[in-house]
Design an enzyme around this catalytic site. Structure first.
Site, short mmCIF file in Angstrom:
data_model
loop_
_atom_site.label_atom_id
_atom_site.label_comp_id
_atom_site.label_asym_id
_atom_site.label_seq_id
_atom_site.Cartn_x
_atom_site.Cartn_y
_atom_site.Cartn_z
CG HIS A 63 -2.10 -0.91 1.06
ND1 HIS A 63 -2.00 -2.24 1.35
CD2 HIS A 63 -3.36 -0.69 0.63
CE1 HIS A 63 -3.17 -2.81 1.11
NE2 HIS A 63 -4.01 -1.91 0.66
N GLY A 64 2.04 1.17 0.47
CA GLY A 64 2.86 2.37 0.45
C GLY A 64 4.14 2.18 1.23
#
Lengths: 365, 524
Positions: free
Chosen positions: B378-379
């Site tokens: 996701h990041g």
């Protein structure tokens, strides 16, 4: 053949649904603007028009006299002997949108002057949507006929944008004011044509769906127009009312737009002074929340503030601010409330009174 | 170009007209999809088209090479043309405008060709593995560099500082290419499926390139599998009014979730998460709840619009969200939330690690690793890692407690089952909400402030706003449950349907958030 009635019924139902939807979920203010083109190329209020403005907070009737001024009587061009005439130029704030005539800035100012014994007439030549450029043209073509002693230009954060958008004036390479176009009548031919119809007039005063569609469309068109024109910032307020919303932050104004506005104000001052009238600029501060306002005066060069007699009632509004008190309306188009108008009128009266320029005028007994 | 923009509307009208006119010519239609998808993507930053194009070429060739095939002459010509365009973009609009910027591309092509020649002659199992490894390394290098370089460099520097070594900062000014995680996973799944003999490698380069760049789902998924989507590029799409109508409705419903719900909840969330120390307990609860629905509506809204748009073009894209907040257990949640990613992680990571076949402890290890990497997907930030660890822990706890087994085997009366379900849904919903707190909080201090501040039920003035925007979503979900169908509208009476359509349309017109927000998942 049965298709058409069905289609008509469905369309009618959809519109009805939209009207009900808007009224329940997203009520909007009904703020019709009855303006037409003046012979000098900019907008003016439609003479003899009468219409209602309805918002969740207030309902007021606007009555325009035969001269296109929000007033219940007409004014002679020749002023009564010994009387002082104050001419107001501004947009919907000065025009008194969302307040009764008696609660508008112009009427309250006149009352203050009369109460203090000054024989003064306040003539309100404000037109909703005006920028400084249109005010200047109105002053030159119509205002001076009234033989003003004092000319007051309203200043608001939207003016720099309006001045660029109207393209009535521009700046040359040396930064001097030059006329660009003779007319600026946005949407006037269409609205002139539509206003003839009773149904249309009924719609603009009664249909929230119509009002919402018109506002959204106008906002979209304005933003598209601005993005096509040079020298403007990309983050512009969408119109002179909605940018007052609580969620807006600071919108950057291009140096060009500010410079153009300075020049327009200076030109208006020169014109007023050539006709022996005092010149003032009165700012309507920007609203951020019920208790927070801001002024653009600090963005003006200091010597210009003094030269233009640029005044701001910011401190007065801040002093009166309270979470329970509304100085600006919040569910309509964010204009001044009667109290807001009174504070600004009292402030401006005090400034005039203190300046001593009224002393030469007849004192009423 | 955002789905919720006027530009996209114009783009889609123009594209759809051409697409319809080319309905009898498959190659031209695929080419149109490819060019339009690149235009759609390049609208943000045309430089990053290079990355998609590199992944496309790499996986097309490795797919063939795994099954000991070489591109035919027309394919080689198409690839050459493709690479020439790639070179032109690189030269015309790169990080540096000198002619030498073409060098990395020439090096990549030259070394790639040499490597291909060498690996192609290896004996069978080694060749397959080598090509698979080559594809994975290329894709993960691109992803790793653009998404994780600064994160790891920064973390390394901080770790060294902790043990007393001062390392000079060496982070780079890297822009994260939009949607890189989505299309990288999509292209990797193709090569892995070819390697696993689950699909045959494609010989149609344009179809493959269009599959990878297909604009409805290019930047935020769903992460499609080649075996599902790629064959749809091999045959002429048929147009029918039902698909057009239901597709348009799905796209509009997705936009409604994004523009009306998610974007109007965003200011509440931003305000509360910006300074939770000044918020009341009720505000903090509303902040978490609002984000719980904001992220759902934002992401599932994008997925619905992607699916609807694709359906209008004659494509079927997998469902990505299926009432996730009605999950009773984490296993069920991951079968309902971001289905395309969770099934990807399960198929290509969890199962590859051994899944649940290697004993209890290793199953737990695999679950934790999968969720940690899922979080990191996701990041590049520690809050996502923390969120992944939290999800892994929850999965392990539920697995340890054998909740799923108990649910499958219970034989209680219907009412009792229903009450048990309700209780489990509520419990797991609270667990999920806490997870979103970890996900959304930029620092541990913020999490701590939230936890300390949540000390009782107080009224929040944000509650009416939250309720105002959520009730249509909840009503629609009630319809989905009642009709047991993700798209219940066709089953409703016509008059009710008309009213629902009008409600959505007028909401989009008049309740849309004024400050348009980018989709949250564009950053992933």
């Amino acid at each position: 053949m049965k298709k058409w009635p069905t289609l008509f019924l469905i369309s009618f139902y959809c519109l009805l649904f939209g009207e009900v939807f808007i009224r329940i979920f997203a009520p909007v203010a009904l703020m019709p603007r009855y303006v037409t083109g003046a012979e000098y190329g900019v907008r003016m209020n439609i003479p003899n028009s009468q219409y209602w403005q309805t918002t969740p907070e207030t309902q007021v009737q606007l009555r325009i006299n035969t001269q296109g001024i929000r007033a219940d009587h007409n004014y002679d061009y020749t002023k009564p002997p010994g009387h002082c005439r104050i001419l107001l130029f501004g947009d919907s704030f000065f025009m008194g949108y969302e307040v009764d005539l008696t609660d508008s800035f112009s009427q309250l100012l006149e009352q203050n002057l009369l109460k203090a014994g000054y024989a003064c007439q306040v003539i309100n030549l404000a037109v909703s949507g005006f920028g400084t450029a249109e005010m200047l043209i109105t002053l030159a073509n119509e205002g001076l006929k009234y033989q003003p002693d004092i000319v007051v230009f309203q200043w608001h954060i939207t003016d720099p944008y309006d001045n660029v958008r109207s393209k009535l004036f521009g700046l040359d390479a040396q930064g001097q004011l030059i006329p660009l176009n003779l007319t600026y009548l946005p949407g006037i031919p269409i609205s002139d044509w539509l206003t003839q119809f009773t149904l249309y007039r009924w719609l603009i005063e009664n249909s929230q769906l119509y009002s919402a569609i018109r506002e959204n469309t106008a906002r979209k068109i304005k933003s598209i127009l601005v993005s096509f024109r040079k020298n403007t910032s990309h983050s512009l307020p969408t119109n002179d009312e909605t940018d007052q919303s609580e969620e807006t932050g600071n919108n950057a104004i291009s140096p060009y737009a500010m410079q153009l506005s300075f020049r327009l104000l200076q030109a208006a001052q020169q014109l007023a002074q050539q006709h022996h009238a005092h010149f003032y600029v009165l700012e309507i501060p920007r609203r951020h929340s019920r208790t927070e306002f801001s002024s653009q005066v600090p963005d003006f060069p200091a010597e210009l503030v003094q030269k233009l007699s640029l005044l701001t009632p910011l401190s007065v509004l801040q002093a009166a601010a309270h979470p329970e008190v509304k100085l600006y309306y919040e569910k309509g188009h964010f204009h001044l409330t009667p109290l807001g108008n009174r504070l600004v009128a009292d402030y401006f009266f005090q400034q005039l009174h203190n300046s001593g320029i009224l002393k030469s005028f007849k004192i009423l007994q | 170009m955002l789905f919720n923009s006027f530009t996209f509307l114009l783009f889609f009208i123009f594209f759809f007209t051409l697409y319809f006119l080319l309905r009898r010519q498959l190659l031209a239609q695929n080419l149109l999809i490819l060019i339009s998808s690149y235009l759609f993507y390049g609208w943000w930053d045309e430089r990053f088209l290079i990355l998609i194009m590199l992944s496309t070429v790499t996986d097309f060739i490795t797919g063939l090479a795994i099954t000991k095939q070489k591109p035919t002459l027309p394919q080689a010509l198409a690839l050459t043309a493709f690479l020439l365009i790639l070179g032109s973009i690189l030269h015309w609009r790169t990080w540096d405008t000198t002619a030498w910027t073409i060098l990395p591309l020439l090096l990549f092509v030259g070394l790639g060709w040499l490597l291909h020649s060498y690996l192609f002659n290896l004996p069978d199992p080694s060749r397959k593995k080598a090509f698979l490894l080559f594809s994975i390394c290329t894709n993960l290098t691109i992803l790793g560099f653009f998404k994780y370089f600064n994160f790891f460099a920064d973390s390394f520097q901080q770790t060294m500082a902790l043990i007393g070594w001062q390392v000079d900062p060496f982070t780079l000014n890297i822009i994260l290419p939009v949607g890189i995680s989505f299309y990288t996973f999509q292209t990797m799944s193709y090569t892995i499926d070819v390697y696993r003999n689950q699909i045959t490698p494609t010989r149609q380069f344009i179809a493959f390139a269009a599959f990878l760049a297909f604009f409805p789902q290019l930047v935020a998924g769903p992460i499609e599998r080649a075996k599902h989507l790629l064959p749809q590029f091999y045959q002429l799409r048929t147009f029918n009014s039902t698909d057009l109508k239901t597709g348009a409705w799905l796209a509009i419903w997705g936009l409604y979730k994004k523009i009306v719900i998610a974007d109007n909840l965003a200011p509440i969330v931003n305000k509360i998460f910006a300074d939770p120390s000044t918020a009341s307990s009720g505000d903090l609860m509303i902040g978490i709840l609002a984000f719980t629905f904001q992220i759902y509506c934002d992401f599932s809204g994008y997925s619905d619009t992607a699916r609807g748009t694709a359906r209008m073009l004659g494509f079927d894209i997998m469902i990505n969200f299926n009432l996730p907040y009605l999950s009773k257990t984490p296993t069920e949640f991951w079968r309902r939330w971001h289905i395309s990613l969770s099934s990807w992680l399960k198929d290509y990571l969890y199962i590859s690690l051994g899944g649940n076949r290697l004993g209890t402890l290793k199953t737990y290890r695999n679950l934790m690793l999968t969720m940690l990497l899922g979080g990191l997907w996701h990041g590049a930030a520690w809050n996502f890692v923390l969120w992944g660890a939290y999800q892994g822990t929850i999965l392990i706890i539920y697995r340890f407690l054998r909740v799923d087994d108990w649910l499958a085997q219970r034989q209680s009366p219907k009412l009792i089952c229903w009450l048990q379900d309700l209780g489990l849904i509520l419990i797991f919903f609270l667990i999920t909400c806490f997870g979103w707190l970890l996900f959304r909080s930029p620092s541990l201090e913020i999490i701590q402030t939230f936890i300390l501040g949540l000390n009782g039920f107080t009224y929040s003035h944000h509650l009416p706003v939250l309720a105002f925007y959520l009730w249509p979503l909840l009503a629609f979900q009630a319809l989905q449950i009642h009709y047991n169908h993700p798209e219940p509208l066709p089953q409703l009476p016509r008059f009710l349907r008309l009213n629902l359509h009008l409600f959505i349309l007028f909401s989009l017109l008049f309740l849309s958030s004024k400050g348009g927000q980018q989709f949250i998942y564009f950053n992933f």
